[in-house]
Write an enzyme that holds these catalytic residues in place. Structure first.
Site, PDB file in Angstrom:
ATOM      1  N   GLN A 116     -30.952   7.234 -19.786  1.00  0.00           N
ATOM      2  CA  GLN A 116     -31.631   8.028 -20.819  1.00  0.00           C
ATOM      3  C   GLN A 116     -32.676   8.964 -20.216  1.00  0.00           C
ATOM      4  O   GLN A 116     -32.722  10.145 -20.563  1.00  0.00           O
ATOM      5  CB  GLN A 116     -32.301   7.098 -21.861  1.00  0.00           C
ATOM      6  CG  GLN A 116     -32.816   7.861 -23.062  1.00  0.00           C
ATOM      7  CD  GLN A 116     -33.840   7.080 -23.886  1.00  0.00           C
ATOM      8  OE1 GLN A 116     -34.145   5.930 -23.592  1.00  0.00           O
ATOM      9  NE2 GLN A 116     -34.361   7.720 -24.903  1.00  0.00           N
ATOM     10  N   TYR A 171     -38.390  -8.715 -19.263  1.00  0.00           N
ATOM     11  CA  TYR A 171     -38.600  -7.295 -18.923  1.00  0.00           C
ATOM     12  C   TYR A 171     -40.093  -7.028 -18.681  1.00  0.00           C
ATOM     13  O   TYR A 171     -40.478  -6.440 -17.665  1.00  0.00           O
ATOM     14  CB  TYR A 171     -38.070  -6.447 -20.080  1.00  0.00           C
ATOM     15  CG  TYR A 171     -38.288  -4.962 -19.977  1.00  0.00           C
ATOM     16  CD1 TYR A 171     -37.651  -4.203 -19.004  1.00  0.00           C
ATOM     17  CD2 TYR A 171     -39.109  -4.297 -20.897  1.00  0.00           C
ATOM     18  CE1 TYR A 171     -37.837  -2.830 -18.933  1.00  0.00           C
ATOM     19  CE2 TYR A 171     -39.290  -2.932 -20.840  1.00  0.00           C
ATOM     20  CZ  TYR A 171     -38.662  -2.194 -19.853  1.00  0.00           C
ATOM     21  OH  TYR A 171     -38.836  -0.832 -19.797  1.00  0.00           O
TER      22      TYR A 171
END
Ligand code: NAD
Ligand code: SER
Length: 314
Positions: free
Chosen positions: A14, A144
């Site tokens: 992205q 994460y």
């Protein structure tokens, strides 16, 4: 001016697609090498060199850096928050080992600069919810977030101990129309625009009042380049900078879309990503980035909505 040769790792993702194109405009097409585990993103085709590369294979990465005379690396390969919760080991291994491979090579080859993004996911339920400061309680609850927080300290360590000029931003949720998002909790704010145009309705996986910090991609690219071009003596944060642009809830982004598509309807059905979103701050204090390298965003929610809808329609 020193001639730079830049390697972007994770260039098909992205951010990677748009950052590679922006870097090619500044440094010249031939001087920015795109690389990824996946095949080249069609938007990059014909714009400059591409190599297939696995950041986990340190030897091959090292060979590429030497062979191509690389002077800077932008490391974007990572597993994001939502996908990370489905495979914590994979997320930890890629997010940590990929960074350590790059930092080691940067030290050995005396690279000029390294860029590595962190995230608002470093913050956890015990961090302040509103205007979360640069330095505060940081107790992330996702793999994460843990990997990003550990990564920040590895960057700081390599800077202090080996003088590696590594720089980092804690991106908020990033919204864009060029390349698909990679499995984050904030991806709803991209899907909603696509569905509004195609279906005139969207079922959101976060509840209506879930406020999160967000940023439009042009501002994220601007921040990244401004940080990387700032003189080293201006960089006071060697872990990762807070940066902020806007905060909104699913209800508010739907209202913004309705100004252009009055028939648009949103419904809500929270899933496992709600818990992740609830653990993050609602807004971020970025006064250190403002002071150090004059950070200032350009887009607010309505300006972004107008631009997203215009470009998705094309
Ligand atoms: P993405 O998932 O869209 O792109 C990551 C790219 O890395 C993919 O093209 C993937 O194929 C590639 N990749 C995966 N494993 C690889 C490997 N072993 N070797 C080489 N390439 C590999 O992610 P993105 O949204 O572009 O994010 C880029 C960085 O920015 C990540 O570090 C992410 O944590 C961070 N970030 C993103 C956001 C966001 O909202 N997009 C927010 C905060 C931080
Ligand atoms: N947008 C990212 C995610 O949701 C934040 O790092 O994972």
């Amino acid at each position: 001016m020193v001639k730079e040769k830049i390697l972007v790792i994770g260039a098909s993702g992205q951010i990677g697609v748009e950052l590679t194109i922006a870097l090619r405009k500044i440094y010249g097409n031939a001087n920015v090498i795109a690389s990824d585990l996946r095949e080249q993103n069609p938007l990059l085709e014909g714009t400059g060199p591409y190599v297939s590369l696995d950041v986990m294979n340190k030897e091959m990465l090292h060979v590429q850096v030497i062979r191509q005379n690389v002077t800077q690396i932008y490391l974007l390969a990572a597993i994001l928050s939502a996908t990370g919760e489905k495979n914590p080991n994979l997320a930890w291994n890629l997010n940590m080992q990929g960074l350590l491979n790059v930092l080691d090579i940067a030290r050995e080859e005396k690279l000029h600069k390294v860029y590595w993004p962190s995230s608002i996911a470093v913050f956890g339920p015990t961090s302040p919810k509103i205007n979360c400061p640069q330095q505060t309680i940081i107790e992330p609850i996702t793999v994460y977030g843990i990997s990003k927080y550990a990564g920040e300290f590895w960057c700081n360590y390599f800077h202090q101990r080996f003088n590696v000029d590594v720089r980092s931003l804690r991106y908020p949720g990033l919204i864009s129309y060029k390349s698909a998002p990679g499995g984050g909790t904030t991806d709803y704010a991209i899907e909603i625009y696509q569905q509004a145009l195609e279906e005139k309705k969207y079922e959101c996986f976060l509840s209506e009042d879930t406020y999160l910090p967000m940023m439009y991609m042009p501002d994220a690219i601007k921040a990244t380049i401004e940080l990387m071009e700032a003189p080293a003596e201006k960089i006071s944060v060697r872990t990762s900078y807070n940066i902020s642009s806007m905060s909104f809830s699913p209800k508010e982004i739907a209202e913004s879309i309705k100004q252009h598509i009055p028939a648009f309807k949103i419904s809500f059905k929270s899933d496992y990503r709600q818990n992740i979103a609830n653990s993050w701050p609602q807004s971020i204090d970025d006064t250190v980035a403002q002071k150090d390298w004059n950070w200032k965003p350009e887009y607010d929610l309505d300006k972004m909505t107008e631009d997203m809808l215009l470009n998705l329609k094309l």
